[in-house]
Motif scaffolding. Structure first.
Motif, PDB file in Angstrom:
ATOM      1  N   GLU A   1      47.566 -25.556  25.001  1.00  0.00           N
ATOM      2  CA  GLU A   1      46.719 -24.737  24.299  1.00  0.00           C
ATOM      3  C   GLU A   1      45.985 -25.201  23.255  1.00  0.00           C
ATOM      4  OE1 GLU A   1      49.225 -20.632  22.837  1.00  0.00           O
ATOM      5  OE2 GLU A   1      50.388 -22.715  22.562  1.00  0.00           O
ATOM      6  N   TYR A   2      46.263 -26.075  22.641  1.00  0.00           N
ATOM      7  CA  TYR A   2      45.559 -27.051  21.669  1.00  0.00           C
ATOM      8  C   TYR A   2      44.421 -27.526  22.406  1.00  0.00           C
ATOM      9  CZ  TYR A   2      44.375 -31.037  18.459  1.00  0.00           C
ATOM     10  OH  TYR A   2      43.788 -32.092  17.929  1.00  0.00           O
ATOM     11  N   LEU A   3      44.480 -28.387  23.400  1.00  0.00           N
ATOM     12  CA  LEU A   3      43.554 -28.935  24.162  1.00  0.00           C
ATOM     13  C   LEU A   3      42.526 -28.006  24.868  1.00  0.00           C
ATOM     14  CD1 LEU A   3      45.657 -31.930  25.962  1.00  0.00           C
ATOM     15  CD2 LEU A   3      44.218 -32.097  23.904  1.00  0.00           C
ATOM     16  N   GLU A   4      43.058 -27.015  25.127  1.00  0.00           N
ATOM     17  CA  GLU A   4      42.129 -25.974  25.930  1.00  0.00           C
ATOM     18  C   GLU A   4      41.345 -25.425  24.798  1.00  0.00           C
ATOM     19  OE1 GLU A   4      42.673 -21.439  28.034  1.00  0.00           O
ATOM     20  OE2 GLU A   4      44.194 -22.893  28.076  1.00  0.00           O
ATOM     21  N   MET A   5      41.866 -25.163  23.314  1.00  0.00           N
ATOM     22  CA  MET A   5      41.071 -24.781  22.540  1.00  0.00           C
ATOM     23  C   MET A   5      39.999 -25.498  22.193  1.00  0.00           C
ATOM     24  SD  MET A   5      42.266 -23.785  18.540  1.00  0.00           S
ATOM     25  CE  MET A   5      42.050 -25.493  18.060  1.00  0.00           C
ATOM     26  N   LEU A   6      40.317 -26.782  22.102  1.00  0.00           N
ATOM     27  CA  LEU A   6      38.984 -27.710  21.614  1.00  0.00           C
ATOM     28  C   LEU A   6      37.959 -27.845  22.411  1.00  0.00           C
ATOM     29  CD1 LEU A   6      41.327 -30.806  20.237  1.00  0.00           C
ATOM     30  CD2 LEU A   6      40.618 -28.812  18.875  1.00  0.00           C
TER      31      LEU A   6
ATOM     32  N   PHE B   1      47.734 -36.455  18.231  1.00  0.00           N
ATOM     33  CA  PHE B   1      46.766 -36.963  16.981  1.00  0.00           C
ATOM     34  C   PHE B   1      45.829 -37.927  17.696  1.00  0.00           C
ATOM     35  CE2 PHE B   1      45.537 -39.312  13.427  1.00  0.00           C
ATOM     36  CZ  PHE B   1      44.848 -38.553  12.536  1.00  0.00           C
ATOM     37  N   GLU B   2      46.369 -39.020  17.965  1.00  0.00           N
ATOM     38  CA  GLU B   2      45.651 -39.985  18.514  1.00  0.00           C
ATOM     39  C   GLU B   2      44.978 -39.785  19.746  1.00  0.00           C
ATOM     40  OE1 GLU B   2      45.148 -42.970  16.978  1.00  0.00           O
ATOM     41  OE2 GLU B   2      46.663 -42.898  15.518  1.00  0.00           O
ATOM     42  N   GLN B   3      45.405 -39.023  20.623  1.00  0.00           N
ATOM     43  CA  GLN B   3      44.624 -38.216  21.889  1.00  0.00           C
ATOM     44  C   GLN B   3      43.308 -37.714  21.729  1.00  0.00           C
ATOM     45  OE1 GLN B   3      47.122 -36.425  24.563  1.00  0.00           O
ATOM     46  NE2 GLN B   3      45.591 -35.501  25.636  1.00  0.00           N
ATOM     47  N   THR B   4      43.165 -36.962  20.297  1.00  0.00           N
ATOM     48  CA  THR B   4      42.257 -36.191  20.044  1.00  0.00           C
ATOM     49  C   THR B   4      41.265 -36.585  18.806  1.00  0.00           C
ATOM     50  OG1 THR B   4      43.944 -34.573  18.936  1.00  0.00           O
ATOM     51  CG2 THR B   4      43.248 -34.065  21.225  1.00  0.00           C
ATOM     52  N   ARG B   5      41.788 -37.699  18.376  1.00  0.00           N
ATOM     53  CA  ARG B   5      41.198 -37.890  17.131  1.00  0.00           C
ATOM     54  C   ARG B   5      39.704 -38.625  16.914  1.00  0.00           C
ATOM     55  NH1 ARG B   5      43.966 -43.199  13.969  1.00  0.00           N
ATOM     56  NH2 ARG B   5      42.508 -42.132  12.248  1.00  0.00           N
ATOM     57  N   ASN B   6      39.345 -38.855  18.206  1.00  0.00           N
ATOM     58  CA  ASN B   6      37.926 -39.208  18.364  1.00  0.00           C
ATOM     59  C   ASN B   6      36.912 -38.263  18.654  1.00  0.00           C
ATOM     60  OD1 ASN B   6      38.631 -41.939  17.747  1.00  0.00           O
ATOM     61  ND2 ASN B   6      39.332 -42.237  19.744  1.00  0.00           N
ATOM     62  N   ILE B   7      37.278 -37.056  19.059  1.00  0.00           N
ATOM     63  CA  ILE B   7      36.517 -35.805  19.512  1.00  0.00           C
ATOM     64  C   ILE B   7      35.658 -35.929  18.065  1.00  0.00           C
ATOM     65  CG2 ILE B   7      36.611 -33.147  19.628  1.00  0.00           C
ATOM     66  CD1 ILE B   7      39.008 -33.698  21.126  1.00  0.00           C
ATOM     67  N   GLN B   8      34.313 -35.590  18.466  1.00  0.00           N
ATOM     68  CA  GLN B   8      33.376 -35.429  17.423  1.00  0.00           C
ATOM     69  C   GLN B   8      32.637 -33.956  17.229  1.00  0.00           C
ATOM     70  OE1 GLN B   8      32.286 -37.774  15.078  1.00  0.00           O
ATOM     71  NE2 GLN B   8      34.073 -39.136  16.169  1.00  0.00           N
ATOM     72  N   ALA B   9      33.069 -33.350  16.208  1.00  0.00           N
ATOM     73  CA  ALA B   9      32.210 -31.872  15.905  1.00  0.00           C
ATOM     74  C   ALA B   9      32.240 -31.590  14.524  1.00  0.00           C
ATOM     75  CB  ALA B   9      33.097 -30.779  16.614  1.00  0.00           C
ATOM     76  N   ASP B  10      31.357 -30.748  14.391  1.00  0.00           N
ATOM     77  CA  ASP B  10      31.007 -30.543  12.770  1.00  0.00           C
ATOM     78  C   ASP B  10      32.344 -29.927  12.178  1.00  0.00           C
ATOM     79  OD1 ASP B  10      28.636 -31.223  13.194  1.00  0.00           O
ATOM     80  OD2 ASP B  10      27.711 -29.505  13.349  1.00  0.00           O
TER      81      ASP B  10
END
Length: 221
Positions: A130-135, A175-184
Motif C-alpha cells: 500500500e505504501y509503495l503504491e501510494m508513493l 525506509f532505506e528502500q524509499t529514502r532516495n525518492i525525491q519529491a516536494d
C-alpha cells in the motif's frame, strides 16, 4: 530535581546523539509536563485528540506536540492548527484529510507513515505494498500541504526480542528502500520506533525517534 526531571536527564544520557526523545504524556497531568518543560524539554506525544487540544491550550506555546495515537479523519481539523508531527498516518485517506486541513490553516504538516510491522490485529498501519503504491500515485504527488518525513512502526507486544528486532529491521529496510525518492512533499529523515520496553533495541536497528512514557512519568499519573 523532581523524579520526572531525573528520569529525562538519565534517559538523555543513555540515548545516542541524533536520536530524538518524545515523552508520551497521555493521561498525565499538566503539572508533570511542566516539570519536564522546566528543564528545557519540549517534545510531548499524545494519543487522544481532545486531551491534546486541552493541553495545548493550557501549556506554553513553544511545546512541540506530536500526535502518536490512532487518528480519525473527522478529528484532524482539531489538531491541524498546531500539531508539530503526526506519527500515525495509517492510510492514504487520512493523509489526504491532513493535507486538506493543513491547507485550510495555511500550513504544511509533517507526517510519518505508520507501517504495519507487528503480528497483532490490534495494531494499524499501511502494509508495504500500500505504501509503495501510494508513493507512485499522481494523487500523492499532488498533495502540497503535507510533508512525509519518515516512517513509524509499533512492534508486537511480546517478550520475544528476536521477533521485535525482526519487525524493527523490516521497517528500517523499507525506509532505506524509499529514502532516495525525491519529491516536494517527501523527504525521509525519521524512523519512529521504540518505546519504554524496547527503545534500546529500536535504536540498534536504526530508530531516530523513540516514544517513551512510563520510563519518564511512571506507570501512574
Amino acid at each position: 530535581m523532581t523524579e520526572v526531571q531525573e528520569n529525562i536527564t538519565n534517559l538523555k544520557k543513555q540515548i545516542p546523539a541524533g536520536v530524538k526523545l518524545v515523552a508520551v504524556s497521555k493521561f498525565k497531568p499538566k503539572e508533570l509536563l511542566l516539570e519536564a518543560y522546566e528543564i528545557g524539554f519540549r517534545a510531548f506525544g499524545e494519543n487522544y485528540v481532545q486531551e491534546l487540544v486541552d493541553k495545548c491550550e493550557a501549556l506554553p506555546k513553544d511545546i512541540e506536540w506530536h500526535f502518536i495515537g490512532h487518528l480519525q479523519t473527522n478529528k484532524v481539523k482539531s489538531i491541524a492548527p498546531f500539531v508539530h508531527l503526526i506519527h500515525s498516518v495509517d492510510s492514504f485517506k487520512l493523509l489526504k484529510e491532513i493535507d486538506k486541513q493543513a491547507a485550510r490553516n495555511e500550513r504544511v504538516i509533517e507526517c510519518l507513515i505508520q507501517i504495519y510491522i507487528a503480528k497483532e490485529d490490534s495494531k494499524t498501519g499501511m502494509d508495504k505494498a500500500e505504501y509503495l503504491e501510494m508513493l507512485e500515485s499522481e494523487e500523492f504527488k499532488s498533495l502540497k500541504n503535507i510533508k512525509v518525513k519518515g516512517l513509524m512502526g509499533m512492534s508486537t507486544f511480546t517478550d520475544n526480542m528476536d521477533l521485535i528486532r525482526e519487525e524493527f529491521r523490516s521497517l528500517k529496510e523499507l525506509f532505506e528502500q524509499t529514502r532516495n525518492i525525491q519529491a516536494d512533499n517527501f523527504s525521509l529523515d525519521e524512523i519512529s520506533m521504540g518505546m519504554s520496553g524496547d527503545w534500546q533495541l529500536a535504536v540498534e536497528e536504526g530508530s531516530t525517534m523513540i516514544r517513551v512514557g512510563s520510563s519518564i512519568f511512571g506507570s501512574r499519573g
